[in-house]
Design an enzyme around this catalytic site. Sequence first.
Site, PDB file in Angstrom:
ATOM      1  N   CYS A   2       0.842  -1.196   0.000  1.00  0.00           N
ATOM      2  CA  CYS A   2       0.000   0.000   0.000  1.00  0.00           C
ATOM      3  C   CYS A   2       0.875   1.243   0.000  1.00  0.00           C
ATOM      4  CB  CYS A   2      -0.945   0.086   1.208  1.00  0.00           C
ATOM      5  SG  CYS A   2      -2.020  -1.321   1.357  1.00  0.00           S
ATOM      6  N   ARG A  27       3.282   0.003  -5.238  1.00  0.00           N
ATOM      7  CA  ARG A  27       3.150  -0.560  -3.899  1.00  0.00           C
ATOM      8  C   ARG A  27       1.842  -1.340  -3.726  1.00  0.00           C
ATOM      9  NH1 ARG A  27       6.697   1.679  -0.358  1.00  0.00           N
ATOM     10  NH2 ARG A  27       5.401   1.022   1.375  1.00  0.00           N
ATOM     11  N   TRP A  73      -3.004  -2.660  -1.606  1.00  0.00           N
ATOM     12  CA  TRP A  73      -2.751  -4.070  -1.878  1.00  0.00           C
ATOM     13  C   TRP A  73      -3.438  -4.805  -0.730  1.00  0.00           C
ATOM     14  CZ3 TRP A  73      -0.588  -8.341   0.457  1.00  0.00           C
ATOM     15  CH2 TRP A  73      -0.344  -9.426  -0.391  1.00  0.00           C
ATOM     16  N   ASN A  99      -1.005   2.154   5.755  1.00  0.00           N
ATOM     17  CA  ASN A  99      -0.154   1.123   5.152  1.00  0.00           C
ATOM     18  C   ASN A  99       0.354   0.253   6.296  1.00  0.00           C
ATOM     19  OD1 ASN A  99       3.256   1.255   3.840  1.00  0.00           O
ATOM     20  ND2 ASN A  99       1.788  -0.391   3.757  1.00  0.00           N
ATOM     21  N   GLY A 100       0.166  -1.066   6.176  1.00  0.00           N
ATOM     22  CA  GLY A 100       0.643  -1.958   7.237  1.00  0.00           C
ATOM     23  C   GLY A 100      -0.426  -2.960   7.616  1.00  0.00           C
ATOM     24  N   GLU A 471      15.461 -18.317 -10.991  1.00  0.00           N
ATOM     25  CA  GLU A 471      15.120 -16.904 -11.196  1.00  0.00           C
ATOM     26  C   GLU A 471      14.367 -16.710 -12.522  1.00  0.00           C
ATOM     27  OE1 GLU A 471      14.804 -14.447  -9.395  1.00  0.00           O
ATOM     28  OE2 GLU A 471      14.830 -12.719 -10.713  1.00  0.00           O
ATOM     29  N   LYS A 475      10.646 -15.014 -12.893  1.00  0.00           N
ATOM     30  CA  LYS A 475      10.336 -13.900 -13.804  1.00  0.00           C
ATOM     31  C   LYS A 475       9.166 -14.268 -14.712  1.00  0.00           C
ATOM     32  CE  LYS A 475      11.873 -11.347 -12.155  1.00  0.00           C
ATOM     33  NZ  LYS A 475      12.721 -11.393 -11.038  1.00  0.00           N
ATOM     34  N   GLU A 478       5.771 -14.530 -12.635  1.00  0.00           N
ATOM     35  CA  GLU A 478       5.131 -13.300 -12.159  1.00  0.00           C
ATOM     36  C   GLU A 478       4.699 -12.370 -13.282  1.00  0.00           C
ATOM     37  OE1 GLU A 478       7.511 -10.826  -9.503  1.00  0.00           O
ATOM     38  OE2 GLU A 478       9.319 -11.304 -10.598  1.00  0.00           O
ATOM     39  N   HIS A 494      13.868 -38.873 -11.373  1.00  0.00           N
ATOM     40  CA  HIS A 494      13.295 -39.201 -10.062  1.00  0.00           C
ATOM     41  C   HIS A 494      11.855 -38.729  -9.932  1.00  0.00           C
ATOM     42  CE1 HIS A 494      17.094 -40.761  -8.679  1.00  0.00           C
ATOM     43  NE2 HIS A 494      17.659 -39.721  -9.258  1.00  0.00           N
ATOM     44  N   LYS A 594       5.363  -4.306  -5.303  1.00  0.00           N
ATOM     45  CA  LYS A 594       6.824  -4.197  -5.326  1.00  0.00           C
ATOM     46  C   LYS A 594       7.432  -4.412  -3.952  1.00  0.00           C
ATOM     47  CE  LYS A 594      10.757  -3.100  -7.346  1.00  0.00           C
ATOM     48  NZ  LYS A 594      11.360  -4.224  -8.105  1.00  0.00           N
TER      49      LYS A 594
HETATM   50  O1  M6R Z   1      12.504  -5.700  -1.871  1.00  0.00           O
HETATM   51  P1  M6R Z   1      12.991  -7.114  -1.729  1.00  0.00           P
HETATM   52  O2  M6R Z   1      14.178  -7.397  -2.576  1.00  0.00           O
HETATM   53  O3  M6R Z   1      13.207  -7.495  -0.299  1.00  0.00           O
HETATM   54  O4  M6R Z   1      11.806  -7.990  -2.276  1.00  0.00           O
HETATM   55  C1  M6R Z   1      11.873  -9.383  -2.223  1.00  0.00           C
HETATM   56  C2  M6R Z   1      10.856 -10.027  -3.128  1.00  0.00           C
HETATM   57  O5  M6R Z   1       9.566  -9.615  -2.767  1.00  0.00           O
HETATM   58  C3  M6R Z   1      11.079  -9.654  -4.586  1.00  0.00           C
HETATM   59  O6  M6R Z   1      12.352 -10.014  -5.009  1.00  0.00           O
HETATM   60  C4  M6R Z   1      10.041 -10.356  -5.475  1.00  0.00           C
HETATM   61  O7  M6R Z   1      10.250 -11.726  -5.472  1.00  0.00           O
HETATM   62  C5  M6R Z   1      10.111  -9.781  -6.878  1.00  0.00           C
HETATM   63  N1  M6R Z   1       8.798  -9.444  -7.325  1.00  0.00           N
HETATM   64  C6  M6R Z   1      10.706 -10.699  -7.875  1.00  0.00           C
HETATM   65  O8  M6R Z   1      10.780 -10.142  -9.137  1.00  0.00           O
END
Ligand code: M6R
Length: 599
Positions: A2, A27, A73, A99-100, A471, A475, A478, A494, A594
């Site tokens: 948020c 956010r 969010w 926010n929180g 990774e 990507k 998401e 396996h 984010k």
């Molecule tokens: O801000 P941070 O690096 O601590 O965030 C960690 C994860 O939330 C972040 O890397 C998330 O997995 C990304 N959306 C990946 O692209």
Amino acid sequence: MCGIVGYSGIKSVENVLVNKLKLLEYRGYDSSGIAVKSGENIKVTKAKGEIANLERVVEPLEGATLGIGHTRWATHGVPCEINAHPHLSMNKEWTIVHNGVIENYSALKTELKERDYEFVSETDTEVVVNLIECYSGKPEVKYDLAAIIKACERLDGSYALAVLNRKSDKIYFAKNKCPLYCGVNDGEFMLSSDPICFVGFSNEYYVLENGEFGYYGNGKLFFCDESMRQTEKEPVKLDCSAYNFKNDFSHFMIKEIYEVKDAISNIMEYYSEKSSWRHFDEIDFKSIKNIKIVGCGTAYHAGLVGANIIERQLGAECGVYVASEYRYASTKTDKNTLAIFISQSGETADTLAAEDIACRKGAKTLAVVNVEYSTLAKTADYFLPIKAGVEIAVASTKAYVAQIVVLYLIAARIKSNLGCGETPVKGELERLKNAVTIRNIEHYKRIADELKSRRSLFMIARGADYCTALEACLKIKETSYINANAYYAGELKHGFLAIVEENFYVCVFASDEKLLSKTLANAEEAKARGAKLILTTCCDLENYNKSNFDIIIKTPKTDELLQPAADIVPWQIIAYYISVAKGLNPDKPRNLAKSVTVE
Ligand code: M6R
């Protein structure tokens, strides 16, 4: 998650709030709202979905000069107008954005219901605003701010709050474990979850601390602690150059992938200065018996690559942990531990909690963070910035590469400080910079086109290549919602070979020369069951049957410890183009935000 914003001044308050909310949209973007005030009249407008939906329905309130806004969010209650902020207290005396997460909201709600309070939303925030109203009615509570402080004393959890009272022309604020900043400029005031909102507003801003409260009203900005004792604050200079917006790129994600190279240049420049290591060099490395790396999501994957670098460079064992697991596990951590916390935002709730635990166990904590004014950067014993520049797209790209590079430098620095030899980092980073320079974009677009209609993908790899596979899957998942999963190549037989069928895509990551023949042999096993293969490698394939592969992504060779940083870039680009080809918004994946500031 948020984002909250507040404004008081001379401009059209609705425009200011909506425009600033657009900057905070990363956010959270499942609903948004604003409350603007003119005299004792407070007008609330909300909309489900992106800020653009709010913008469409906002109408000015005559005479309004101050207001608060929120982009959500969802944590408590589905995304809808009723649950969207701002929330009003039952008697409409108070209005709030938050926010929180309030962990004890349920008990507080019951208590308030016993006092005949009624609730319209499912949110924890509505409990807070009613609690404030409840306290403000008590004879011993003389000031509005005192009512807010009293209410906050009852809250377990995290909050950044902006609050309006119907009868006052002040904007009140409070902060605990969620970021909050404010600034003034010539009779105007701005409150925000991110300093990005001060661009074009002021050259400096104030950073709120946990347990701090305050207000802006009648041209006066006031900060205090929970006893209402005034706190003195020095403003921080705003680095406007950090906030370069989208320019000619269609999305932040692709812009940020193009900036990977700049991030490496920034790191090289910054860490070539001895002074950048001054604090870090004070660590007594001889006393370190174990190293732990902790992070979430992409940061965790960077940690996996980093652990391989540290183990290979220093011969020391290095454990890597997902922050949400580390914080509840009984992992050995003591005064002989160097605990490294990786985070782009420096605000990830689990990572912050894990750092706190490691700190209480006596470890030396080191934050490897992008956002230099973040909580993690401040709370850890040591802090090394990753210098990637502002990253807006939810999918982390340039920060991932920058995290790996800084971990590489950390390993080299420790090695040097222990007198175990020097690593030729400058030459290796130049090589990496060349390797991440974007070429073959059309090739990647074609691959994206080929993969866009797949429902699932498999990635296989061995050794450090497995981190790249993990990774790449993240990507793709998401940004394009394709179910991509990584497996160790040796695990194929396996279990998951059973899933492979005609025309099923298996993506093979094989840049580790020593493991190449093994991984390619596993790839052939999938091929024999009808799979289509996409190979990513920096290795020479002269002695291998290239025709086994339907597509080959040839990456430039770097120091093998840095190769995962080079090999991920094509897959960041492919993930981006799959998302675009599917008509999605790669900058704002569904259900994600984010900065994950809740557990
Ligand atoms: O801000 P941070 O690096 O601590 O965030 C960690 C994860 O939330 C972040 O890397 C998330 O997995 C990304 N959306 C990946 O692209």
